[in-house]
Design an enzyme around this catalytic site. Structure first.
Site, PDB file in Angstrom:
ATOM      1  N   ASP A 126       0.850  -1.189   0.000  1.00  0.00           N
ATOM      2  CA  ASP A 126       0.000   0.000   0.000  1.00  0.00           C
ATOM      3  C   ASP A 126       0.886   1.239   0.000  1.00  0.00           C
ATOM      4  OD1 ASP A 126      -2.339   1.401  -0.109  1.00  0.00           O
ATOM      5  OD2 ASP A 126      -2.729   1.317   2.040  1.00  0.00           O
ATOM      6  N   HIS A 133      -3.578  13.930   0.944  1.00  0.00           N
ATOM      7  CA  HIS A 133      -3.809  13.013   2.066  1.00  0.00           C
ATOM      8  C   HIS A 133      -2.604  13.002   3.012  1.00  0.00           C
ATOM      9  CE1 HIS A 133      -5.062   9.485   4.329  1.00  0.00           C
ATOM     10  NE2 HIS A 133      -3.930   8.882   4.028  1.00  0.00           N
ATOM     11  N   GLU A 199     -10.562   3.871   3.810  1.00  0.00           N
ATOM     12  CA  GLU A 199      -9.675   4.648   2.950  1.00  0.00           C
ATOM     13  C   GLU A 199     -10.016   4.325   1.504  1.00  0.00           C
ATOM     14  OE1 GLU A 199      -5.541   4.100   4.120  1.00  0.00           O
ATOM     15  OE2 GLU A 199      -5.749   5.715   5.604  1.00  0.00           O
ATOM     16  N   GLU A 201      -9.260   3.972  -2.113  1.00  0.00           N
ATOM     17  CA  GLU A 201      -8.037   3.774  -2.883  1.00  0.00           C
ATOM     18  C   GLU A 201      -8.330   3.014  -4.171  1.00  0.00           C
ATOM     19  OE1 GLU A 201      -4.758   2.189  -0.672  1.00  0.00           O
ATOM     20  OE2 GLU A 201      -5.328   3.188   1.208  1.00  0.00           O
ATOM     21  N   ASP A 233      -8.941   0.340   2.294  1.00  0.00           N
ATOM     22  CA  ASP A 233      -7.940  -0.018   3.297  1.00  0.00           C
ATOM     23  C   ASP A 233      -8.478   0.389   4.676  1.00  0.00           C
ATOM     24  OD1 ASP A 233      -5.583  -0.630   4.628  1.00  0.00           O
ATOM     25  OD2 ASP A 233      -4.688   1.322   4.185  1.00  0.00           O
ATOM     26  N   ARG A 237      -7.768   4.311  13.523  1.00  0.00           N
ATOM     27  CA  ARG A 237      -6.897   5.488  13.702  1.00  0.00           C
ATOM     28  C   ARG A 237      -6.271   5.571  15.086  1.00  0.00           C
ATOM     29  NH1 ARG A 237      -5.852   6.245   8.582  1.00  0.00           N
ATOM     30  NH2 ARG A 237      -7.685   6.788   7.355  1.00  0.00           N
ATOM     31  N   GLN A 240      -3.508   3.111  15.157  1.00  0.00           N
ATOM     32  CA  GLN A 240      -2.453   3.611  14.254  1.00  0.00           C
ATOM     33  C   GLN A 240      -1.619   4.713  14.914  1.00  0.00           C
ATOM     34  OE1 GLN A 240      -4.072   5.105  10.559  1.00  0.00           O
ATOM     35  NE2 GLN A 240      -2.099   5.752   9.752  1.00  0.00           N
ATOM     36  N   LYS A 253      -3.999  -1.658  10.331  1.00  0.00           N
ATOM     37  CA  LYS A 253      -4.397  -1.834   8.935  1.00  0.00           C
ATOM     38  C   LYS A 253      -4.604  -3.296   8.566  1.00  0.00           C
ATOM     39  CE  LYS A 253      -3.375   2.505   7.526  1.00  0.00           C
ATOM     40  NZ  LYS A 253      -4.224   3.359   6.704  1.00  0.00           N
ATOM     41  N   THR A 257      -8.724  -5.583   4.425  1.00  0.00           N
ATOM     42  CA  THR A 257      -8.645  -4.702   3.262  1.00  0.00           C
ATOM     43  C   THR A 257      -9.595  -5.291   2.225  1.00  0.00           C
ATOM     44  OG1 THR A 257      -6.308  -4.253   3.715  1.00  0.00           O
ATOM     45  CG2 THR A 257      -7.129  -3.658   1.542  1.00  0.00           C
ATOM     46  N   GLU A 368      -9.854  12.656   7.559  1.00  0.00           N
ATOM     47  CA  GLU A 368      -9.730  13.972   6.932  1.00  0.00           C
ATOM     48  C   GLU A 368     -11.082  14.687   6.849  1.00  0.00           C
ATOM     49  OE1 GLU A 368      -7.310  11.945   3.637  1.00  0.00           O
ATOM     50  OE2 GLU A 368      -6.871  14.071   3.357  1.00  0.00           O
TER      51      GLU A 368
HETATM   52 CA    CA Z   1      -3.953   3.077   2.953  1.00  0.00          CA
END
Ligand code: CA
Length: 421
Positions: A126, A133, A199, A201, A233, A237, A240, A253, A257, A368
């Protein structure tokens, strides 16, 4: 039956994406192509002698439960398969006559088949290739002065993910537990994440791959990229934020996925090739790819809470962004991945990282969109969301808009389940 394709279908005659499906319970998985509301069974077509060209040699690769062997054959075989399928379907569509053999025996209603993971993914990377971002997350995690670290504008930052926890669409995501440092606390606790995020992606599958030790030059990327999928993904948070220094994301993570079931060939996206953001400073020579390497792909994410579903309310669009905003492109990602001689193999998945655009409505994750939870999003039921709650359904969609047709990915959807007791 008469074969027609609705004009807003993601699966037009220009898309022809590959996937792996079971026509019915207990039947062997095989390769198919999505067209309109249908799935074309390539294994059955191959058995009928349709793929007689030199690249496909009968097309036995389509009778497998994964696309890896087809991916390994390379561009000549991919072009051959696409041309055969496109010609067969075009003849049927323009004839306006009911579908005749051999096609009639090889079409299944798309809503009646079981969709599986398209490939057996050996390795999954990834990246972190959206400047917006990386800047936003860096500002929240480290402060605005250290938002973009000094290496970011020189190389596509990435990490190795877990191929074993890739999920097909419709597979539920269970809220993970992990170590969290609560705000203001001096010691961590262990429990369900309170900050579950998505996420948005896009990922690409590697074709033939390279010999171990031999880098793939950026200029050769088009022969090594089989096709693209949507990627979610899932991220915790709070886990993380506590674990990521100094080696990057790990358990925040690796619990799940999700990837979309239909792999859109690079050839289908060629009409939508365009220039990405200007790169300054100029990347090192091994990261320079000739010509434009961005693609104009509209992307969006929607959320439907359990209460919204119960009240019959449609999903709320959280964000609309575009694949073209990515700073580092796929050719650069593949060149960088293999620049040290690292081997990539058929079916390896390389994902973009969260795709955020330059405007506040084009951000690719809740971290975000809610600015770290400070600006909750109101839902039509009166509920609000900082992060995902149990019972939420998160759906990604993406397409390129042609004149009167779409080249699309369809949907990637999953329901959030409570943490295990
Ligand atoms: Ca990611």
């Amino acid at each position: 039956m008469l074969l027609t394709i609705p004009t807003n279908s993601p699966f037009s005659l220009h898309t022809l994406p590959y996937g792996v499906f079971r026509p019915g319970a207990g039947e062997p998985a095989r390769v198919g192509v999505a067209v309109g509301d249908w799935v074309l069974d390539l294994a059955a077509l191959a058995a009928g002698g349709v793929f007689a060209g030199p690249g496909l040699r009968g097309g036995e690769v389509f009778a497998r439960p994964a696309l890896n062997d087809f991916m390994a054959l390379g561009r000549a075989a991919w072009d051959e398969a696409r041309a055969v399928v496109q010609r067969l379907l075009a003849e049927t569509l323009t004839s306006m006559r009911p579908v005749a053999p051999p096609l009639s025996r090889t079409l299944h209603r798309r809503d009646e088949v079981e969709l599986l993971l398209p490939a057996a993914v050996g390795d999954y990377t990834d990246f972190y290739s959206s400047r917006e971002h990386a800047t936003n997350v860096g500002a929240m995690f480290r402060g605005p002065e250290a938002a973009l670290l000094p290496n970011w504008l020189h190389l596509p930052v990435g990490y190795h993910g877990r191929a074993g926890t890739l999920l097909p669409t419709e597979a539920d995501v269970v809220r993970p537990r992990g170590q969290i440092l609560p705000p203001g606390a001096t010691a961590p606790v262990f429990g369900p994440t309170r900050e579950l995020d998505f996420e948005l992606e896009v990922g690409f599958f590697v074709g033939p791959g390279n010999r171990h030790g031999e880098p793939i030059p950026a200029g050769a990327a088009a022969d090594h990229i089989f096709g693209l999928v949507l990627v979610n993904d899932w991220s915790a948070r709070d886990i993380q934020r506590w674990e990521y220094r100094p080696l990057g994301p790990f358990l925040s993570k690796s619990f799940a996925t999700s990837i979309s079931p239909w792999v859109v060939p690079l050839a289908a996206l060629e009409p939508f090739r365009c220039h990405g953001p200007a790169q300054d400073p100029l990347p090192l020579p091994y990261l320079r790819a000739a010509g434009p390497w961005a693609f104009d792909i509209h992307l969006e994410a929607t959320l439907q809470s359990a209460a919204m579903a119960e009240a019959g309310l449609p999903p709320l669009t959280l964000t609309r962004t575009n694949f073209r905003h990515l700073y580092w492109n796929m050719a650069q990602q593949l060149a960088h991945q293999t620049s040290n001689g690292c081997a990539v193999r058929p079916g390896d998945l390389l994902a973009s990282g969260t795709i955020s655009g330059p405007t506040p409505d084009a951000l690719g994750c809740l971290l975000e969109l809610t600015w770290g939870g400070a600006r909750p999003i109101p839902l039509p039921t009166g509920e609000t969301r900082r992060y995902l709650e149990d019972g939420d359904r998160l759906t990604l969609a993406g397409w390129s808009q042609g004149e009167g047709y779409r080249v699309g990915f369809g949907e990637l959807t999953a329901l959030v389940r409570p943490a295990l007791e």
